[in-house]
Design an enzyme around this catalytic site. Structure first.
Site, PDB file in Angstrom:
ATOM      1  N   GLU A  22       0.824  -1.214   0.000  1.00 51.14           N
ATOM      2  CA  GLU A  22       0.000   0.000   0.000  1.00 51.14           C
ATOM      3  C   GLU A  22       0.858   1.264   0.000  1.00 51.14           C
ATOM      4  O   GLU A  22       0.500   2.259  -0.641  1.00 51.14           O
ATOM      5  CB  GLU A  22      -0.939  -0.011   1.211  1.00 51.14           C
ATOM      6  CG  GLU A  22      -2.001  -1.104   1.140  1.00 51.14           C
ATOM      7  CD  GLU A  22      -2.945  -1.050   2.322  1.00 51.14           C
ATOM      8  OE1 GLU A  22      -2.708  -0.201   3.230  1.00 51.14           O
ATOM      9  OE2 GLU A  22      -3.906  -1.842   2.353  1.00 51.14           O
ATOM     10  N   ILE A  23       1.970   1.248   0.734  1.00 48.17           N
ATOM     11  CA  ILE A  23       2.848   2.425   0.736  1.00 48.17           C
ATOM     12  C   ILE A  23       3.425   2.642  -0.652  1.00 48.17           C
ATOM     13  O   ILE A  23       3.472   3.773  -1.159  1.00 48.17           O
ATOM     14  CB  ILE A  23       3.970   2.263   1.777  1.00 48.17           C
ATOM     15  CG1 ILE A  23       3.385   2.251   3.190  1.00 48.17           C
ATOM     16  CG2 ILE A  23       4.997   3.387   1.633  1.00 48.17           C
ATOM     17  CD1 ILE A  23       4.409   2.011   4.272  1.00 48.17           C
ATOM     18  N   CYS A  43       7.835  -9.050  -5.038  1.00 49.26           N
ATOM     19  CA  CYS A  43       7.437 -10.459  -5.098  1.00 49.26           C
ATOM     20  C   CYS A  43       5.922 -10.598  -5.134  1.00 49.26           C
ATOM     21  O   CYS A  43       5.390 -11.570  -5.692  1.00 49.26           O
ATOM     22  CB  CYS A  43       8.005 -11.212  -3.891  1.00 49.26           C
ATOM     23  SG  CYS A  43       9.823 -11.317  -3.899  1.00 49.26           S
ATOM     24  N   ASP A 248      17.378  53.690   4.633  1.00 51.21           N
ATOM     25  CA  ASP A 248      18.464  54.304   5.386  1.00 51.21           C
ATOM     26  C   ASP A 248      19.133  53.296   6.309  1.00 51.21           C
ATOM     27  O   ASP A 248      18.809  52.112   6.310  1.00 51.21           O
ATOM     28  CB  ASP A 248      17.974  55.536   6.161  1.00 51.21           C
ATOM     29  CG  ASP A 248      16.821  55.223   7.103  1.00 51.21           C
ATOM     30  OD1 ASP A 248      16.875  54.171   7.764  1.00 51.21           O
ATOM     31  OD2 ASP A 248      15.876  56.027   7.178  1.00 51.21           O
ATOM     32  N   LYS A 270      22.128  57.798   6.799  1.00 54.66           N
ATOM     33  CA  LYS A 270      22.680  58.983   7.440  1.00 54.66           C
ATOM     34  C   LYS A 270      22.900  58.705   8.917  1.00 54.66           C
ATOM     35  O   LYS A 270      22.229  57.892   9.524  1.00 54.66           O
ATOM     36  CB  LYS A 270      21.768  60.178   7.242  1.00 54.66           C
ATOM     37  CG  LYS A 270      20.302  59.919   7.515  1.00 54.66           C
ATOM     38  CD  LYS A 270      19.463  61.090   7.048  1.00 54.66           C
ATOM     39  CE  LYS A 270      17.985  60.843   7.243  1.00 54.66           C
ATOM     40  NZ  LYS A 270      17.162  61.952   6.781  1.00 54.66           N
ATOM     41  N   GLY A 302      11.983  52.314  12.432  1.00 58.32           N
ATOM     42  CA  GLY A 302      10.983  52.767  13.391  1.00 58.32           C
ATOM     43  C   GLY A 302       9.718  53.232  12.713  1.00 58.32           C
ATOM     44  O   GLY A 302       9.207  52.602  11.788  1.00 58.32           O
ATOM     45  N   ASP A 303       9.196  54.364  13.182  1.00 59.02           N
ATOM     46  CA  ASP A 303       8.019  54.983  12.573  1.00 59.02           C
ATOM     47  C   ASP A 303       8.458  56.252  11.851  1.00 59.02           C
ATOM     48  O   ASP A 303       9.166  57.089  12.432  1.00 59.02           O
ATOM     49  CB  ASP A 303       6.980  55.328  13.639  1.00 59.02           C
ATOM     50  CG  ASP A 303       5.723  55.914  13.033  1.00 59.02           C
ATOM     51  OD1 ASP A 303       4.761  55.158  12.831  1.00 59.02           O
ATOM     52  OD2 ASP A 303       5.694  57.135  12.745  1.00 59.02           O
ATOM     53  N   THR A 331       7.600  52.294  16.599  1.00 59.33           N
ATOM     54  CA  THR A 331       8.690  53.220  16.870  1.00 59.33           C
ATOM     55  C   THR A 331       9.699  52.606  17.838  1.00 59.33           C
ATOM     56  O   THR A 331       9.387  51.689  18.608  1.00 59.33           O
ATOM     57  CB  THR A 331       8.146  54.541  17.426  1.00 59.33           C
ATOM     58  OG1 THR A 331       9.219  55.488  17.501  1.00 59.33           O
ATOM     59  CG2 THR A 331       7.553  54.359  18.814  1.00 59.33           C
ATOM     60  N   ALA A 332      10.916  53.118  17.800  1.00 52.18           N
ATOM     61  CA  ALA A 332      11.998  52.558  18.610  1.00 52.18           C
ATOM     62  C   ALA A 332      11.667  52.583  20.100  1.00 52.18           C
ATOM     63  O   ALA A 332      12.020  51.655  20.834  1.00 52.18           O
ATOM     64  CB  ALA A 332      13.293  53.318  18.343  1.00 52.18           C
TER      65      ALA A 332
END
EC number: 2.1.1.107
Length: 473
Positions: A22-23, A43, A248, A270, A302-303, A331-332
Protein backbone atom coordinates in the site's frame (compact mmCIF):
# COMPACT_ATOMS: atom_id res chain seq x y z
CA UNK A 1 19.92 23.44 4.40
CA UNK A 2 20.08 19.64 4.56
CA UNK A 3 18.29 19.15 1.24
CA UNK A 4 18.33 21.25 -1.91
CA UNK A 5 14.71 21.93 -2.97
CA UNK A 6 14.17 21.03 -6.60
CA UNK A 7 11.29 20.08 -8.91
CA UNK A 8 12.03 17.24 -11.35
CA UNK A 9 10.59 16.90 -14.85
CA UNK A 10 9.82 13.17 -15.01
CA UNK A 11 7.52 12.96 -18.01
CA UNK A 12 8.50 9.97 -20.17
CA UNK A 13 11.49 9.25 -17.91
CA UNK A 14 12.08 5.72 -16.62
CA UNK A 15 11.75 5.31 -12.85
CA UNK A 16 11.92 2.20 -10.66
CA UNK A 17 9.70 1.51 -7.66
CA UNK A 18 10.72 -1.42 -5.46
CA UNK A 19 7.79 -2.66 -3.38
CA UNK A 20 4.25 -3.81 -4.09
CA UNK A 21 2.30 -2.87 -0.97
CA UNK A 22 0.00 0.00 0.00
CA UNK A 23 2.85 2.42 0.74
CA UNK A 24 4.36 1.67 -2.66
CA UNK A 25 0.91 2.33 -4.18
CA UNK A 26 0.97 5.90 -2.88
CA UNK A 27 4.41 6.49 -4.35
CA UNK A 28 3.31 4.98 -7.67
CA UNK A 29 0.37 7.40 -7.88
CA UNK A 30 2.73 10.35 -7.52
CA UNK A 31 5.09 9.06 -10.19
CA UNK A 32 2.20 8.37 -12.57
CA UNK A 33 0.76 11.85 -11.93
CA UNK A 34 4.17 13.25 -12.90
CA UNK A 35 4.08 11.36 -16.20
CA UNK A 36 6.95 9.01 -15.39
CA UNK A 37 7.48 5.63 -17.07
CA UNK A 38 7.13 3.46 -13.98
CA UNK A 39 8.52 -0.03 -13.48
CA UNK A 40 7.53 -1.79 -10.24
CA UNK A 41 9.55 -4.64 -8.78
CA UNK A 42 8.22 -6.86 -5.98
CA UNK A 43 7.44 -10.46 -5.10
CA UNK A 44 3.76 -9.64 -4.54
CA UNK A 45 1.53 -6.77 -5.73
CA UNK A 46 -1.73 -5.25 -4.51
CA UNK A 47 -4.75 -5.48 -6.85
CA UNK A 48 -4.28 -1.80 -7.74
CA UNK A 49 -0.87 -2.52 -9.24
CA UNK A 50 -2.34 -5.28 -11.39
CA UNK A 51 -5.08 -2.89 -12.50
CA UNK A 52 -2.54 -0.25 -13.52
CA UNK A 53 -0.54 -2.86 -15.38
CA UNK A 54 -3.64 -4.14 -17.21
CA UNK A 55 -4.37 -0.54 -18.25
CA UNK A 56 -0.83 -0.17 -19.58
CA UNK A 57 0.01 2.57 -17.09
CA UNK A 58 3.07 0.84 -15.63
CA UNK A 59 5.16 -2.33 -15.87
CA UNK A 60 5.48 -5.07 -13.25
CA UNK A 61 8.57 -7.22 -12.66
CA UNK A 62 7.90 -10.05 -10.21
CA UNK A 63 10.79 -11.35 -8.12
CA UNK A 64 13.66 -10.25 -5.91
CA UNK A 65 15.42 -6.96 -6.56
CA UNK A 66 18.66 -7.12 -8.52
CA UNK A 67 20.91 -4.13 -9.31
CA UNK A 68 20.48 -4.70 -13.05
CA UNK A 69 16.95 -3.31 -12.74
CA UNK A 70 18.48 0.14 -12.27
CA UNK A 71 19.74 0.32 -15.84
CA UNK A 72 18.66 3.53 -17.61
CA UNK A 73 16.59 4.68 -14.60
CA UNK A 74 16.44 8.35 -13.60
CA UNK A 75 15.47 7.71 -9.99
CA UNK A 76 14.35 4.88 -7.73
CA UNK A 77 12.09 4.53 -4.69
CA UNK A 78 12.40 1.66 -2.22
CA UNK A 79 9.13 1.03 -0.36
CA UNK A 80 9.41 -2.50 1.00
CA UNK A 81 9.09 -3.69 4.60
CA UNK A 82 12.44 -5.48 4.41
CA UNK A 83 15.39 -3.43 5.66
CA UNK A 84 17.93 -5.58 3.83
CA UNK A 85 16.18 -5.09 0.48
CA UNK A 86 15.87 -1.35 1.00
CA UNK A 87 19.56 -1.15 1.93
CA UNK A 88 20.57 -3.06 -1.20
CA UNK A 89 18.45 -0.79 -3.40
CA UNK A 90 20.03 2.30 -1.87
CA UNK A 91 23.60 1.00 -2.12
CA UNK A 92 23.12 -0.09 -5.72
CA UNK A 93 21.55 3.22 -6.72
CA UNK A 94 24.23 5.19 -4.93
CA UNK A 95 26.98 3.32 -6.77
CA UNK A 96 25.36 4.17 -10.09
CA UNK A 97 24.72 7.81 -9.06
CA UNK A 98 20.96 7.43 -9.29
CA UNK A 99 18.87 9.39 -6.82
CA UNK A 100 17.13 7.04 -4.39
CA UNK A 101 14.43 7.48 -1.77
CA UNK A 102 14.01 4.81 0.89
CA UNK A 103 10.66 5.34 2.57
CA UNK A 104 10.96 6.29 6.27
CA UNK A 105 14.74 5.86 6.28
CA UNK A 106 16.46 9.28 6.06
CA UNK A 107 19.93 7.74 6.43
CA UNK A 108 19.46 5.76 3.22
CA UNK A 109 17.90 8.50 1.15
CA UNK A 110 19.48 10.80 -1.40
CA UNK A 111 16.22 12.63 -2.11
CA UNK A 112 13.05 13.10 -0.12
CA UNK A 113 9.44 13.39 -1.20
CA UNK A 114 7.77 16.36 0.50
CA UNK A 115 4.13 16.97 1.33
CA UNK A 116 2.51 18.44 -1.77
CA UNK A 117 -0.14 21.07 -2.38
CA UNK A 118 -1.18 20.53 -5.98
CA UNK A 119 -2.77 23.40 -7.86
CA UNK A 120 -1.14 22.47 -11.13
CA UNK A 121 0.72 24.19 -12.64
CA UNK A 122 1.24 25.73 -9.19
CA UNK A 123 2.99 23.19 -6.98
CA UNK A 124 3.96 23.80 -3.36
CA UNK A 125 6.18 21.37 -1.50
CA UNK A 126 6.58 21.30 2.30
CA UNK A 127 9.31 19.28 3.96
CA UNK A 128 10.89 18.94 7.39
CA UNK A 129 13.82 16.98 5.98
CA UNK A 130 12.49 13.86 7.63
CA UNK A 131 12.69 15.43 11.09
CA UNK A 132 8.96 16.06 11.68
CA UNK A 133 6.71 14.59 8.96
CA UNK A 134 3.57 15.19 11.02
CA UNK A 135 4.44 18.90 11.24
CA UNK A 136 4.96 18.99 7.47
CA UNK A 137 1.55 17.39 7.02
CA UNK A 138 -0.11 19.93 9.32
CA UNK A 139 1.49 22.77 7.37
CA UNK A 140 0.25 21.24 4.13
CA UNK A 141 -3.28 21.06 5.52
CA UNK A 142 -3.17 24.73 6.50
CA UNK A 143 -1.94 25.72 3.05
CA UNK A 144 -4.59 23.55 1.39
CA UNK A 145 -7.26 25.47 3.27
CA UNK A 146 -5.75 28.85 2.35
CA UNK A 147 -5.23 28.35 -1.39
CA UNK A 148 -8.33 28.39 -3.64
CA UNK A 149 -8.86 25.49 -6.03
CA UNK A 150 -9.00 27.81 -9.05
CA UNK A 151 -5.42 28.96 -8.43
CA UNK A 152 -4.18 26.48 -11.00
CA UNK A 153 -6.59 27.84 -13.62
CA UNK A 154 -5.32 31.34 -12.93
CA UNK A 155 -1.72 30.21 -13.38
CA UNK A 156 -2.63 28.42 -16.62
CA UNK A 157 -4.34 31.56 -17.90
CA UNK A 158 -1.24 33.61 -17.08
CA UNK A 159 0.91 31.13 -18.95
CA UNK A 160 -1.31 31.37 -22.02
CA UNK A 161 -1.10 35.18 -21.95
CA UNK A 162 2.66 35.56 -21.49
CA UNK A 163 3.55 36.10 -25.13
CA UNK A 164 0.65 38.48 -25.70
CA UNK A 165 1.59 40.54 -22.65
CA UNK A 166 5.19 40.71 -23.80
CA UNK A 167 4.10 42.06 -27.19
CA UNK A 168 1.48 44.43 -25.78
CA UNK A 169 3.61 46.11 -23.10
CA UNK A 170 7.13 47.19 -24.02
CA UNK A 171 8.32 48.20 -20.56
CA UNK A 172 9.01 45.69 -17.81
CA UNK A 173 7.29 47.95 -15.27
CA UNK A 174 4.11 47.98 -17.37
CA UNK A 175 4.13 44.20 -17.66
CA UNK A 176 4.52 43.72 -13.94
CA UNK A 177 1.67 46.10 -13.19
CA UNK A 178 -0.56 44.31 -15.68
CA UNK A 179 0.22 40.97 -14.05
CA UNK A 180 -0.46 42.37 -10.59
CA UNK A 181 -3.85 43.67 -11.75
CA UNK A 182 -4.75 40.42 -13.48
CA UNK A 183 -3.64 38.13 -10.67
CA UNK A 184 -5.46 40.16 -8.00
CA UNK A 185 -8.64 40.77 -10.03
CA UNK A 186 -11.49 39.56 -7.80
CA UNK A 187 -14.12 39.22 -10.54
CA UNK A 188 -11.73 37.32 -12.79
CA UNK A 189 -10.92 34.95 -9.94
CA UNK A 190 -14.62 34.42 -9.26
CA UNK A 191 -15.29 33.65 -12.92
CA UNK A 192 -12.57 31.02 -12.92
CA UNK A 193 -13.90 29.55 -9.67
CA UNK A 194 -17.31 29.23 -11.37
CA UNK A 195 -15.71 27.73 -14.50
CA UNK A 196 -17.21 30.64 -16.46
CA UNK A 197 -14.42 31.02 -19.00
CA UNK A 198 -16.44 33.31 -21.26
CA UNK A 199 -16.78 35.85 -18.46
CA UNK A 200 -13.13 35.36 -17.51
CA UNK A 201 -12.04 36.16 -21.08
CA UNK A 202 -14.11 39.35 -20.98
CA UNK A 203 -12.34 40.48 -17.82
CA UNK A 204 -8.98 39.79 -19.45
CA UNK A 205 -9.87 41.89 -22.49
CA UNK A 206 -10.98 44.75 -20.25
CA UNK A 207 -7.61 44.67 -18.51
CA UNK A 208 -5.78 44.84 -21.83
CA UNK A 209 -7.86 47.80 -23.01
CA UNK A 210 -7.67 49.75 -19.73
CA UNK A 211 -4.82 52.29 -19.69
CA UNK A 212 -1.98 51.61 -17.28
CA UNK A 213 -1.22 54.79 -15.40
CA UNK A 214 2.35 55.98 -15.75
CA UNK A 215 1.96 58.18 -12.71
CA UNK A 216 4.23 57.04 -9.93
CA UNK A 217 3.61 57.12 -6.22
CA UNK A 218 5.55 57.09 -2.97
CA UNK A 219 4.68 54.98 0.06
CA UNK A 220 6.37 55.99 3.30
CA UNK A 221 6.84 52.77 5.28
CA UNK A 222 8.02 52.33 8.85
CA UNK A 223 10.33 49.31 9.08
CA UNK A 224 10.15 49.04 12.86
CA UNK A 225 13.10 49.06 15.26
CA UNK A 226 15.04 46.05 13.91
CA UNK A 227 13.36 42.69 14.40
CA UNK A 228 11.85 41.81 11.00
CA UNK A 229 8.96 40.16 12.82
CA UNK A 230 7.84 43.62 13.96
CA UNK A 231 7.34 44.85 10.38
CA UNK A 232 3.61 45.33 9.81
CA UNK A 233 1.71 43.16 7.34
CA UNK A 234 0.90 46.21 5.22
CA UNK A 235 4.53 47.28 5.29
CA UNK A 236 5.56 43.84 4.04
CA UNK A 237 3.03 44.04 1.21
CA UNK A 238 4.36 47.42 0.13
CA UNK A 239 8.05 46.45 0.02
CA UNK A 240 7.17 43.36 -1.99
CA UNK A 241 5.33 45.43 -4.59
CA UNK A 242 7.85 48.26 -4.92
CA UNK A 243 9.78 49.16 -8.06
CA UNK A 244 12.28 51.16 -5.99
CA UNK A 245 13.12 51.04 -2.28
CA UNK A 246 14.91 54.05 -0.81
CA UNK A 247 16.20 53.06 2.62
CA UNK A 248 18.46 54.30 5.39
CA UNK A 249 20.93 52.94 7.91
CA UNK A 250 18.36 52.09 10.57
CA UNK A 251 16.58 49.53 8.38
CA UNK A 252 17.85 46.09 9.39
CA UNK A 253 19.30 43.58 6.96
CA UNK A 254 16.54 41.17 7.98
CA UNK A 255 13.88 43.61 6.77
CA UNK A 256 15.78 44.33 3.55
CA UNK A 257 15.85 40.60 2.84
CA UNK A 258 12.06 40.78 2.53
CA UNK A 259 12.16 43.37 -0.27
CA UNK A 260 11.15 42.17 -3.72
CA UNK A 261 14.33 40.79 -5.23
CA UNK A 262 14.26 42.65 -8.53
CA UNK A 263 13.39 46.00 -6.95
CA UNK A 264 16.00 48.74 -7.28
CA UNK A 265 17.56 49.58 -3.91
CA UNK A 266 18.89 53.05 -3.16
CA UNK A 267 20.78 53.53 0.11
CA UNK A 268 20.58 57.01 1.59
CA UNK A 269 21.92 56.20 5.06
CA UNK A 270 22.68 58.98 7.44
CA UNK A 271 24.19 59.22 10.89
CA UNK A 272 24.01 61.74 13.68
CA UNK A 273 26.03 64.85 12.89
CA UNK A 274 26.42 64.23 9.17
CA UNK A 275 24.31 63.00 6.30
CA UNK A 276 25.70 60.50 3.81
CA UNK A 277 23.05 61.82 1.41
CA UNK A 278 21.71 65.35 2.08
CA UNK A 279 18.01 65.51 2.88
CA UNK A 280 17.40 67.72 -0.15
CA UNK A 281 18.95 65.07 -2.38
CA UNK A 282 16.80 62.37 -0.81
CA UNK A 283 13.75 64.47 -1.59
CA UNK A 284 14.90 64.78 -5.19
CA UNK A 285 15.46 61.03 -5.50
CA UNK A 286 11.91 60.33 -4.34
CA UNK A 287 10.51 62.98 -6.65
CA UNK A 288 12.42 61.85 -9.73
CA UNK A 289 11.66 58.17 -9.23
CA UNK A 290 7.95 58.86 -8.77
CA UNK A 291 7.82 61.22 -11.75
CA UNK A 292 9.27 58.45 -13.91
CA UNK A 293 6.19 56.35 -13.14
CA UNK A 294 7.65 54.05 -10.51
CA UNK A 295 6.13 52.72 -7.32
CA UNK A 296 8.55 54.00 -4.69
CA UNK A 297 8.80 52.84 -1.09
CA UNK A 298 10.63 55.16 1.27
CA UNK A 299 11.65 52.72 3.99
CA UNK A 300 12.61 54.18 7.35
CA UNK A 301 13.59 52.60 10.64
CA UNK A 302 10.98 52.77 13.39
CA UNK A 303 8.02 54.98 12.57
CA UNK A 304 8.58 57.56 9.81
CA UNK A 305 6.56 60.24 11.60
CA UNK A 306 8.50 60.04 14.88
CA UNK A 307 11.86 61.79 14.43
CA UNK A 308 12.11 60.25 10.98
CA UNK A 309 11.70 63.43 8.89
CA UNK A 310 8.91 61.68 7.04
CA UNK A 311 6.74 64.76 7.15
CA UNK A 312 9.42 66.87 5.48
CA UNK A 313 9.78 64.40 2.63
CA UNK A 314 6.04 64.20 2.04
CA UNK A 315 5.71 67.98 2.04
CA UNK A 316 8.12 68.08 -0.89
CA UNK A 317 6.13 65.44 -2.77
CA UNK A 318 2.83 67.15 -2.03
CA UNK A 319 4.18 70.35 -3.54
CA UNK A 320 4.64 68.53 -6.85
CA UNK A 321 1.32 66.68 -6.72
CA UNK A 322 2.91 63.25 -6.29
CA UNK A 323 0.47 60.71 -4.78
CA UNK A 324 1.68 59.31 -1.46
CA UNK A 325 0.54 57.23 1.48
CA UNK A 326 1.96 56.27 4.87
CA UNK A 327 2.35 52.89 6.55
CA UNK A 328 3.26 53.51 10.20
CA UNK A 329 5.80 51.34 11.98
CA UNK A 330 6.60 50.37 15.55
CA UNK A 331 8.69 53.22 16.87
CA UNK A 332 12.00 52.56 18.61
CA UNK A 333 10.67 53.72 21.99
CA UNK A 334 7.97 51.07 21.97
CA UNK A 335 10.07 48.26 20.52
CA UNK A 336 13.25 48.84 22.53
CA UNK A 337 11.45 49.31 25.83
CA UNK A 338 9.34 46.18 25.31
CA UNK A 339 12.37 44.05 24.40
CA UNK A 340 14.22 45.43 27.44
CA UNK A 341 11.45 44.69 29.91
CA UNK A 342 10.78 48.37 30.57
CA UNK A 343 7.11 49.46 30.42
CA UNK A 344 6.97 53.09 29.38
CA UNK A 345 3.97 53.75 31.62
CA UNK A 346 3.01 52.12 34.92
CA UNK A 347 0.52 53.20 37.56
CA UNK A 348 3.16 53.14 40.28
CA UNK A 349 5.87 54.87 38.27
CA UNK A 350 4.80 56.98 35.28
CA UNK A 351 1.52 58.44 34.07
CA UNK A 352 2.99 59.86 30.88
CA UNK A 353 5.82 59.29 28.44
CA UNK A 354 7.75 61.85 26.43
CA UNK A 355 9.62 61.13 23.22
CA UNK A 356 12.46 63.63 22.88
CA UNK A 357 15.06 64.22 20.20
CA UNK A 358 18.52 64.14 21.70
CA UNK A 359 20.38 65.99 19.00
CA UNK A 360 18.63 69.30 18.66
CA UNK A 361 21.09 71.68 17.01
CA UNK A 362 20.07 74.81 18.87
CA UNK A 363 20.46 75.31 22.61
CA UNK A 364 17.39 76.14 24.61
CA UNK A 365 14.93 74.23 22.45
CA UNK A 366 13.95 71.79 25.20
CA UNK A 367 11.86 72.64 28.28
CA UNK A 368 14.14 70.98 30.79
CA UNK A 369 12.05 72.00 33.79
CA UNK A 370 9.05 70.07 32.48
CA UNK A 371 11.23 67.18 31.37
CA UNK A 372 12.59 66.88 34.93
CA UNK A 373 9.10 66.54 36.43
CA UNK A 374 8.12 63.43 38.40
CA UNK A 375 5.91 60.49 37.38
CA UNK A 376 6.91 60.38 33.73
CA UNK A 377 9.22 58.47 31.44
CA UNK A 378 11.62 60.16 29.04
CA UNK A 379 12.85 58.48 25.88
CA UNK A 380 15.66 60.24 24.03
CA UNK A 381 16.21 59.42 20.38
CA UNK A 382 19.66 60.05 18.90
CA UNK A 383 20.92 61.17 22.29
CA UNK A 384 24.30 59.49 22.70
CA UNK A 385 26.35 62.50 21.67
CA UNK A 386 24.34 64.69 24.07
CA UNK A 387 24.25 62.29 27.02
CA UNK A 388 26.37 64.58 29.19
CA UNK A 389 24.13 67.56 28.42
CA UNK A 390 21.00 65.53 29.14
CA UNK A 391 22.44 64.37 32.47
CA UNK A 392 23.48 67.87 33.49
CA UNK A 393 20.25 69.61 32.50
CA UNK A 394 17.91 67.09 34.11
CA UNK A 395 19.81 67.11 37.43
CA UNK A 396 20.15 70.89 37.32
CA UNK A 397 16.38 71.22 36.86
CA UNK A 398 15.50 69.02 39.79
CA UNK A 399 15.51 65.39 38.68
CA UNK A 400 17.16 63.19 41.34
CA UNK A 401 20.64 62.02 40.36
CA UNK A 402 19.62 58.49 41.42
CA UNK A 403 16.86 58.27 38.78
CA UNK A 404 17.16 55.03 36.86
CA UNK A 405 18.36 55.14 33.24
CA UNK A 406 18.87 52.53 30.54
CA UNK A 407 20.61 52.70 27.19
CA UNK A 408 19.40 50.20 24.59
CA UNK A 409 21.77 49.48 21.70
CA UNK A 410 20.48 47.71 18.56
CA UNK A 411 17.13 47.26 20.23
CA UNK A 412 14.92 44.25 19.32
CA UNK A 413 17.72 42.64 17.32
CA UNK A 414 19.79 39.59 18.22
CA UNK A 415 22.65 42.02 18.91
CA UNK A 416 20.69 44.02 21.50
CA UNK A 417 22.66 45.36 24.47
CA UNK A 418 21.18 47.10 27.48
CA UNK A 419 23.32 49.18 29.85
CA UNK A 420 21.62 50.56 32.95
CA UNK A 421 22.51 52.69 35.93
CA UNK A 422 21.63 56.05 37.47
CA UNK A 423 21.17 59.46 35.90
CA UNK A 424 24.44 60.67 37.45
CA UNK A 425 26.22 58.00 35.39
CA UNK A 426 24.54 58.69 32.05
CA UNK A 427 27.55 60.35 30.41
CA UNK A 428 29.78 57.46 31.46
CA UNK A 429 27.25 54.83 30.38
CA UNK A 430 26.94 56.40 26.95
CA UNK A 431 30.58 55.56 26.28
CA UNK A 432 29.79 51.85 26.65
CA UNK A 433 27.33 51.69 23.75
CA UNK A 434 27.28 52.75 20.13
CA UNK A 435 24.66 54.00 17.71
CA UNK A 436 21.86 53.24 17.17
CA UNK A 437 20.94 53.51 20.83
CA UNK A 438 17.98 54.80 22.80
CA UNK A 439 18.09 56.44 26.24
CA UNK A 440 15.25 55.70 28.67
CA UNK A 441 15.01 57.79 31.86
CA UNK A 442 12.59 57.12 34.70
CA UNK A 443 11.79 54.83 37.61
CA UNK A 444 10.14 52.35 35.21
CA UNK A 445 13.67 51.20 34.38
CA UNK A 446 13.79 49.49 37.80
CA UNK A 447 11.11 47.04 36.60
CA UNK A 448 13.39 45.45 34.05
CA UNK A 449 14.87 43.10 36.65
CA UNK A 450 11.44 41.43 36.85
CA UNK A 451 10.24 41.92 33.28
CA UNK A 452 13.40 41.37 31.26
CA UNK A 453 12.05 38.52 29.12
CA UNK A 454 14.16 38.94 25.96
CA UNK A 455 17.73 38.54 27.19
CA UNK A 456 16.72 35.94 29.78
CA UNK A 457 15.79 33.52 27.02
CA UNK A 458 18.84 31.49 26.09
CA UNK A 459 17.97 30.75 22.47
CA UNK A 460 20.65 29.64 20.05
CA UNK A 461 19.53 32.29 17.58
CA UNK A 462 19.98 35.11 20.12
CA UNK A 463 23.55 34.70 21.36
CA UNK A 464 24.44 38.38 21.29
CA UNK A 465 21.86 39.77 23.74
CA UNK A 466 23.80 41.10 26.71
CA UNK A 467 23.11 43.08 29.85
CA UNK A 468 25.32 45.50 31.78
CA UNK A 469 24.53 47.21 35.06
CA UNK A 470 26.60 50.05 36.46
CA UNK A 471 26.79 50.71 40.19
CA UNK A 472 27.80 53.86 41.99
CA UNK A 473 31.13 53.32 43.71
Amino acid sequence: MDYFPIFCQLQHKACLLVGGGEIAERKARLLLDAGALVTVNACEFTPQFHHWADQGQLSLISGEFVPELLADKWLVIAATDQLSVNALVYQSANQQRIFCNVVDDPKRTSFIMPSIIDRSPIMIAVSSGGKAPVLARLLREKLEALLPQHLGQLAQLAGNLRQRVKQHFAAMTERRRFWEKLLTHDRLAQSLANNDHVQADQHVEQLFSAPLTDRGEVVLVGAGPGDAGLLTLKGLQQIQQADVVVYDRLVSDEVMNLVRRDAERIFVGKQSGHHCVPQEQINQILLQQAQSGKRVVRLKGGDPFIFGRGGEELEELAGYGIPFSVVPGITAASGCSAYSGIPLTHRDHAQSVRLVTGHAKKEGQLDWANLAAEKQTLVFYMGLSQAGEIQQQLIQHGMPATTQVALVENGTSRHQRVVSGELSQLALLSQQVSSPSLIIVGSVVSLREKLNWFSSRHHDDQPKVTECVAHVG
